[in-house]
Design a protein around this motif. Sequence first.
Motif, PDB file in Angstrom:
ATOM      1  N   LEU A 139       3.621  16.515   7.134  1.00 17.69           N
ATOM      2  CA  LEU A 139       3.045  16.734   8.464  1.00 17.69           C
ATOM      3  C   LEU A 139       2.051  17.883   8.425  1.00 17.69           C
ATOM      4  O   LEU A 139       2.342  18.950   7.876  1.00 17.69           O
ATOM      5  N   HIS A 140       0.873  17.635   9.005  1.00 18.30           N
ATOM      6  CA  HIS A 140      -0.148  18.688   9.102  1.00 18.30           C
ATOM      7  C   HIS A 140      -0.600  18.788  10.553  1.00 18.30           C
ATOM      8  O   HIS A 140      -1.121  17.823  11.119  1.00 18.30           O
ATOM      9  N   ILE A 141      -0.406  19.953  11.146  1.00 19.87           N
ATOM     10  CA  ILE A 141      -0.830  20.195  12.532  1.00 19.87           C
ATOM     11  C   ILE A 141      -2.178  20.912  12.526  1.00 19.87           C
ATOM     12  O   ILE A 141      -2.337  21.927  11.856  1.00 19.87           O
ATOM     13  N   VAL A 142      -3.133  20.349  13.256  1.00 15.19           N
ATOM     14  CA  VAL A 142      -4.440  20.986  13.407  1.00 15.19           C
ATOM     15  C   VAL A 142      -4.397  21.816  14.691  1.00 15.19           C
ATOM     16  O   VAL A 142      -4.400  21.269  15.804  1.00 15.19           O
ATOM     17  N   GLU A 143      -4.325  23.109  14.532  1.00 15.50           N
ATOM     18  CA  GLU A 143      -4.171  24.001  15.676  1.00 15.50           C
ATOM     19  C   GLU A 143      -5.395  23.934  16.598  1.00 15.50           C
ATOM     20  O   GLU A 143      -6.534  24.038  16.140  1.00 15.50           O
ATOM     21  N   GLY A 144      -5.120  23.733  17.870  1.00 19.16           N
ATOM     22  CA  GLY A 144      -6.176  23.715  18.882  1.00 19.16           C
ATOM     23  C   GLY A 144      -6.875  22.382  19.062  1.00 19.16           C
ATOM     24  O   GLY A 144      -7.695  22.228  19.964  1.00 19.16           O
ATOM     25  N   ALA A 145      -6.551  21.410  18.228  1.00 22.33           N
ATOM     26  CA  ALA A 145      -7.258  20.122  18.281  1.00 22.33           C
ATOM     27  C   ALA A 145      -6.733  19.245  19.404  1.00 22.33           C
ATOM     28  O   ALA A 145      -5.528  19.165  19.641  1.00 22.33           O
ATOM     29  N   ASP A 146      -7.657  18.559  20.088  1.00 33.42           N
ATOM     30  CA  ASP A 146      -7.263  17.560  21.072  1.00 33.42           C
ATOM     31  C   ASP A 146      -7.138  16.209  20.382  1.00 33.42           C
ATOM     32  O   ASP A 146      -7.223  16.109  19.156  1.00 33.42           O
TER      33      ASP A 146
ATOM     34  N   VAL B 226       0.875  -1.180   0.000  1.00 37.60           N
ATOM     35  CA  VAL B 226       0.000   0.000   0.000  1.00 37.60           C
ATOM     36  C   VAL B 226       0.903   1.218   0.000  1.00 37.60           C
ATOM     37  O   VAL B 226       1.841   1.306   0.796  1.00 37.60           O
ATOM     38  N   HIS B 227       0.616   2.167  -0.880  1.00 38.13           N
ATOM     39  CA  HIS B 227       1.560   3.262  -1.106  1.00 38.13           C
ATOM     40  C   HIS B 227       1.060   4.634  -0.664  1.00 38.13           C
ATOM     41  O   HIS B 227       1.708   5.644  -0.935  1.00 38.13           O
ATOM     42  N   THR B 228      -0.083   4.657   0.030  1.00 40.34           N
ATOM     43  CA  THR B 228      -0.590   5.901   0.595  1.00 40.34           C
ATOM     44  C   THR B 228      -1.090   5.613   2.006  1.00 40.34           C
ATOM     45  O   THR B 228      -1.972   4.770   2.202  1.00 40.34           O
TER      46      THR B 228
ATOM     47  N   CYS C  54       6.434   5.174  -0.681  1.00 44.65           N
ATOM     48  CA  CYS C  54       5.158   5.245   0.046  1.00 44.65           C
ATOM     49  C   CYS C  54       4.948   6.657   0.582  1.00 44.65           C
ATOM     50  O   CYS C  54       5.782   7.184   1.322  1.00 44.65           O
ATOM     51  N   ARG C  55       3.833   7.267   0.201  1.00 45.35           N
ATOM     52  CA  ARG C  55       3.505   8.609   0.678  1.00 45.35           C
ATOM     53  C   ARG C  55       2.798   8.514   2.025  1.00 45.35           C
ATOM     54  O   ARG C  55       1.822   7.782   2.169  1.00 45.35           O
ATOM     55  N   VAL C  56       3.302   9.254   3.007  1.00 49.92           N
ATOM     56  CA  VAL C  56       2.738   9.200   4.351  1.00 49.92           C
ATOM     57  C   VAL C  56       2.364  10.598   4.822  1.00 49.92           C
ATOM     58  O   VAL C  56       3.175  11.530   4.723  1.00 49.92           O
ATOM     59  N   LEU C  57       1.160  10.734   5.323  1.00 48.66           N
ATOM     60  CA  LEU C  57       0.694  11.980   5.920  1.00 48.66           C
ATOM     61  C   LEU C  57       0.420  11.743   7.404  1.00 48.66           C
ATOM     62  O   LEU C  57      -0.283  10.797   7.759  1.00 48.66           O
ATOM     63  N   THR C  58       0.994  12.578   8.242  1.00 47.76           N
ATOM     64  CA  THR C  58       0.653  12.566   9.668  1.00 47.76           C
ATOM     65  C   THR C  58      -0.161  13.815   9.969  1.00 47.76           C
ATOM     66  O   THR C  58       0.245  14.931   9.653  1.00 47.76           O
ATOM     67  N   ILE C  59      -1.326  13.610  10.578  1.00 45.74           N
ATOM     68  CA  ILE C  59      -2.175  14.709  11.050  1.00 45.74           C
ATOM     69  C   ILE C  59      -2.186  14.634  12.567  1.00 45.74           C
ATOM     70  O   ILE C  59      -2.427  13.556  13.138  1.00 45.74           O
ATOM     71  N   HIS C  60      -1.934  15.750  13.225  1.00 49.61           N
ATOM     72  CA  HIS C  60      -1.851  15.714  14.693  1.00 49.61           C
ATOM     73  C   HIS C  60      -2.396  17.020  15.264  1.00 49.61           C
ATOM     74  O   HIS C  60      -2.176  18.095  14.700  1.00 49.61           O
ATOM     75  N   GLY C  61      -3.116  16.899  16.369  1.00 51.05           N
ATOM     76  CA  GLY C  61      -3.649  18.079  17.040  1.00 51.05           C
ATOM     77  C   GLY C  61      -2.601  18.742  17.912  1.00 51.05           C
ATOM     78  O   GLY C  61      -1.827  18.063  18.592  1.00 51.05           O
ATOM     79  N   SER C  62      -2.560  20.070  17.893  1.00 50.17           N
ATOM     80  CA  SER C  62      -1.555  20.787  18.686  1.00 50.17           C
ATOM     81  C   SER C  62      -1.793  20.637  20.186  1.00 50.17           C
ATOM     82  O   SER C  62      -0.858  20.767  20.983  1.00 50.17           O
TER      83      SER C  62
END
Length: 259
Positions: free
Chosen positions: A225-232, A127-129, A195-203
């Motif tokens: 990397l994508h940070i979601v500001e204010g997210a728990d 799996v490449h995504t 393999c393309r990897v995206l990490t999404i994480h709440g600040s």
Amino acid sequence: MASNPGITQKKITIQNKYNEKLVGILHETGSPDIVVLCHGFLCTKNDRIMVSLAAALEAEGISAFRFDFAGNGESEGVFMVCCQRQAEDLRCVVQHFVGQNRKIAAILGHSKGGSVVLLYASMYHDVHTLVNVSGCFDFLGGLTEEFMERIKKDGFVDVRNAQGKVVYRFLELCLTNALLNPNMHDACCEIDKACRVLTIHGSNDEVNPIGGAFEFDQAIPNHKLHIVEGADHFYTSQWNLSELVSTAISFIKQDLQQN
């Protein structure tokens, strides 16, 4: 059934390598592409994040499958604190759909499910995504001194819910067994560079601190990397949840649009 007459939601079961039935919901849009969604620790396929992502994929005409790992939700088996066992469950799910001539467009996991997705990619390269939502980089890093003292004294710690019921037992073995406490840095380095990897994480993640997201960013070869500001950790705010969903869907669609 889904509101769109062209889309169906069907409960299906897939047998894992231990002859346990894994129960999931297939959101069938008729597309050959399918995204597999993996829930987090002590959660199920009906978790709000899983359901929201499946609905958004439906809206894009992409099929999705959200399922319960063994010992969780409706699936058979005994609950285990073991990422490798869950990566094996995920392997059986992937092989099931590949056997039906479906293309696994992406696998996505939240929390422990995110770590499982990355561990899967380090073990298999089919799996490449990948999308890692608030995954844990260091499984033991958040343990308190009191927790460590209790487990060394008694050999285990019982974790209870708000009603006082024991929901799982954390064994001392978890501190030393690589199957239960995988080295995520080493695993991430084994992920294929294609393999393309995206990490999404709440600040404001209170469960898996944001520092782990930056560790993933350093360790994974082809990473965004994508940070979601204010997210728990659970993206409680609808605004934060919407950002999580739209970011994940956009990333997944990039490969589909190129093919």
